[in-house]
Design a protein around this motif. Structure first.
Motif, PDB file in Angstrom:
ATOM      1  N   TRP A 208       0.867  -1.186   0.000  1.00  0.00           N
ATOM      2  CA  TRP A 208       0.000   0.000   0.000  1.00  0.00           C
ATOM      3  C   TRP A 208       0.895   1.225   0.000  1.00  0.00           C
ATOM      4  CZ3 TRP A 208      -2.831   2.720   4.509  1.00  0.00           C
ATOM      5  CH2 TRP A 208      -3.807   3.600   4.003  1.00  0.00           C
ATOM      6  N   GLY A 209       0.672   2.117  -0.927  1.00  0.00           N
ATOM      7  CA  GLY A 209       1.500   3.312  -1.001  1.00  0.00           C
ATOM      8  C   GLY A 209       0.978   4.270  -2.051  1.00  0.00           C
TER       9      GLY A 209
ATOM     10  N   ASN B 285       5.347  -0.484   4.316  1.00  0.00           N
ATOM     11  CA  ASN B 285       4.386   0.461   3.763  1.00  0.00           C
ATOM     12  C   ASN B 285       4.477   1.819   4.443  1.00  0.00           C
ATOM     13  OD1 ASN B 285       3.498  -1.547   2.053  1.00  0.00           O
ATOM     14  ND2 ASN B 285       1.698  -2.061   3.283  1.00  0.00           N
TER      15      ASN B 285
ATOM     16  N   PHE C 277       5.271   5.472   2.719  1.00  0.00           N
ATOM     17  CA  PHE C 277       4.461   6.683   2.848  1.00  0.00           C
ATOM     18  C   PHE C 277       5.274   7.851   3.405  1.00  0.00           C
ATOM     19  CE2 PHE C 277       0.484   4.112   2.549  1.00  0.00           C
ATOM     20  CZ  PHE C 277      -0.148   4.896   1.584  1.00  0.00           C
TER      21      PHE C 277
ATOM     22  N   GLY D 185       4.695   8.920  -1.620  1.00  0.00           N
ATOM     23  CA  GLY D 185       4.363   8.929  -0.204  1.00  0.00           C
ATOM     24  C   GLY D 185       3.138   9.781   0.095  1.00  0.00           C
ATOM     25  N   ILE D 186       2.874   9.970   1.379  1.00  0.00           N
ATOM     26  CA  ILE D 186       1.689  10.743   1.760  1.00  0.00           C
ATOM     27  C   ILE D 186       1.859  12.205   1.370  1.00  0.00           C
ATOM     28  CG2 ILE D 186       2.511  11.176   4.110  1.00  0.00           C
ATOM     29  CD1 ILE D 186      -1.150  10.552   2.959  1.00  0.00           C
TER      30      ILE D 186
ATOM     31  N   GLN E 200       1.075  12.304  -2.260  1.00  0.00           N
ATOM     32  CA  GLN E 200      -0.367  12.134  -2.477  1.00  0.00           C
ATOM     33  C   GLN E 200      -1.095  13.453  -2.245  1.00  0.00           C
ATOM     34  OE1 GLN E 200      -2.103   8.567  -0.746  1.00  0.00           O
ATOM     35  NE2 GLN E 200      -3.935   9.714  -0.183  1.00  0.00           N
TER      36      GLN E 200
ATOM     37  N   THR F  56      -5.749   0.244  -2.302  1.00  0.00           N
ATOM     38  CA  THR F  56      -6.235   0.535  -0.952  1.00  0.00           C
ATOM     39  C   THR F  56      -7.307  -0.464  -0.532  1.00  0.00           C
ATOM     40  OG1 THR F  56      -5.772   2.874  -1.357  1.00  0.00           O
ATOM     41  CG2 THR F  56      -7.164   2.348   0.534  1.00  0.00           C
TER      42      THR F  56
ATOM     43  N   GLN G 215      -6.587   9.688   6.106  1.00  0.00           N
ATOM     44  CA  GLN G 215      -5.453   8.805   5.872  1.00  0.00           C
ATOM     45  C   GLN G 215      -4.306   9.094   6.836  1.00  0.00           C
ATOM     46  OE1 GLN G 215      -4.659   7.847   1.871  1.00  0.00           O
ATOM     47  NE2 GLN G 215      -2.581   7.133   2.253  1.00  0.00           N
ATOM     48  N   GLU G 216      -4.083  10.336   7.166  1.00  0.00           N
ATOM     49  CA  GLU G 216      -3.058  10.659   8.171  1.00  0.00           C
ATOM     50  C   GLU G 216      -3.366   9.949   9.487  1.00  0.00           C
ATOM     51  OE1 GLU G 216      -0.307  12.304   7.876  1.00  0.00           O
ATOM     52  OE2 GLU G 216      -0.468  13.853   6.329  1.00  0.00           O
TER      53      GLU G 216
ATOM     54  N   LEU H 263      -2.631   6.146   9.084  1.00  0.00           N
ATOM     55  CA  LEU H 263      -1.202   5.834   9.123  1.00  0.00           C
ATOM     56  C   LEU H 263      -0.654   5.929  10.543  1.00  0.00           C
ATOM     57  CD1 LEU H 263       0.016   7.635   5.879  1.00  0.00           C
ATOM     58  CD2 LEU H 263      -0.369   5.187   6.225  1.00  0.00           C
TER      59      LEU H 263
END
Length: 338
Positions: free
Chosen positions: A42-43, A208, A212, A223-224, A227, A259, A324-325, A328
């Motif tokens: 997942w990434g 993963n 991110f 990564g996040i 994104q 996802t 999503q933050e 994670l």
């Protein structure tokens, strides 16, 4: 000559499309649990303007397509681009005769079992696992609804594989204007396959999370942070034309599939190891998948008035990123406790 490879079974996840379903069929043939392989990673990774108008497009970060989809398994794939239809079929036929099913790129317009038959052009992918020279047929498997496994005429397969995939009317969206070129994909699966155990799960979660946390270079969303930048940069640019809408739609589809699969991978891990915390984490990741689903639909329907849609799309993307933050952060705590 007639060859029909045994062990071909349908596999599909509701939030995926033809790429993951076809890879699932091929992995299953080689004795690999598709969810174990395709659901672990997942990434987020996307090089700007890399997208192609294919339902099976996936950004690969220097790896082969299957290796990018299943980064924790010893797998690889290779695209083949024969110079013409004759060579295209002889290559497929030779691979199958040698015992290996393959993936073929096709245009749904020419496939009688697809709802788009003689109506809509679109770039699609399915498995070819057999042939009958005397009958003039090929055996194909396509788990995408309405799902099909059986024979089609070689002429139909040739037309689908060699299509120019044109845009002929306003229903030819997203996966058109990109000739098929008789492309096909072979896969390799190594013997040193990981066991689905707690150690593997811990390595997956930590890997993963590390992914991110990475940052991309110029023109690379990773990564996040990447994104967030992707959504911030690209959503306002859908006013530039349909190609920007297609870009966000296609990338969102790839992220949605990964996802959704990861959510089910976590839930299944929770059941296997009697860890309710993993099932709960899977539900949180599933919520992110449905954020992507809603965003993708909203982008697709913004074609008529993209400017008017941008503020709501940005609001929706902020909700996705904020959730999503939190996921994670929760995932890091779960990984540390395993």
């Amino acid at each position: 000559m007639r060859v029909v490879l045994p062990g071909i079974r349908h596999w599909r996840h509701d939030l995926t499309h033809c790429l993951h379903t076809t890879m699932g069929v091929l992995l299953g043939f080689h004795g690999v649990d598709p969810l174990h392989a395709l659901g672990a990673g997942w990434g987020f990774f996307y090089p700007a303007d890399d997208v192609r108008r294919e339902e099976y497009y996936y950004p690969c970060d220097g790896r082969s397509l299957l290796a990018a989809l299943a980064p924790y398994h010893p797998v690889a794939s290779r695209w083949h681009e024969p110079p013409g239809p004759g060579e295209g079929w002889s290559q497929l036929r030779a691979a199958i005769a040698a015992g290996a099913p393959v993936a073929a790129a096709v245009d749904n317009y020419y496939l009688p079992f697809r709802p788009a038959y003689t109506d809509v052009h679109t770039n699609h992918l399915f498995t070819v696992y057999g042939f009958d020279d005397e009958a003039g047929t090929a055996f194909v498997a396509d788990p995408v609804p309405p799902r099909f496994q059986g024979t089609i005429r070689l002429g139909e397969l040739a037309a689908a594989r060699g299509s120019e995939n044109p845009i002929e009317h306003d229903r030819d969206l997203f996966f058109t204007a990109n000739p098929l070129g008789n492309r096909w994909l072979s896969v390799e699966v190594g013997r040193d396959r990981p066991t689905w155990d707690v150690d593997f799960l811990r390595d997956v979660l930590q890997g993963n999370l590390a992914g991110f946390a990475q940052h991309g270079g110029p023109g690379v969303y990773r990564g996040i942070a990447g994104q967030r930048a992707f959504l911030t940069d690209l959503l306002p640019r859908i006013t530039e034309g349909p190609h920007r809408i297609d870009e966000v739609f296609i990338i969102a589809g790839a992220v949605l599939a990964g996802t959704g699969l990861h959510a089910d991978f976590l839930a299944e891990s929770g059941r296997r190891f009697n860890r309710p915390v993993l099932i709960e984490l899977g539900r949180r990741v599933d919520r992110i998948a449905h954020h992507w689903s809603a965003l993708r639909i909203a982008v697709a329907t913004a074609r008529a008035e993209p400017g008017a849609a941008v503020p709501a799309l940005l609001d929706r993307s902020r909700a996705l990123l904020d959730d999503q933050e939190r996921v994670l952060h929760r995932m890091a705590r779960v990984a540390a406790a395993l």
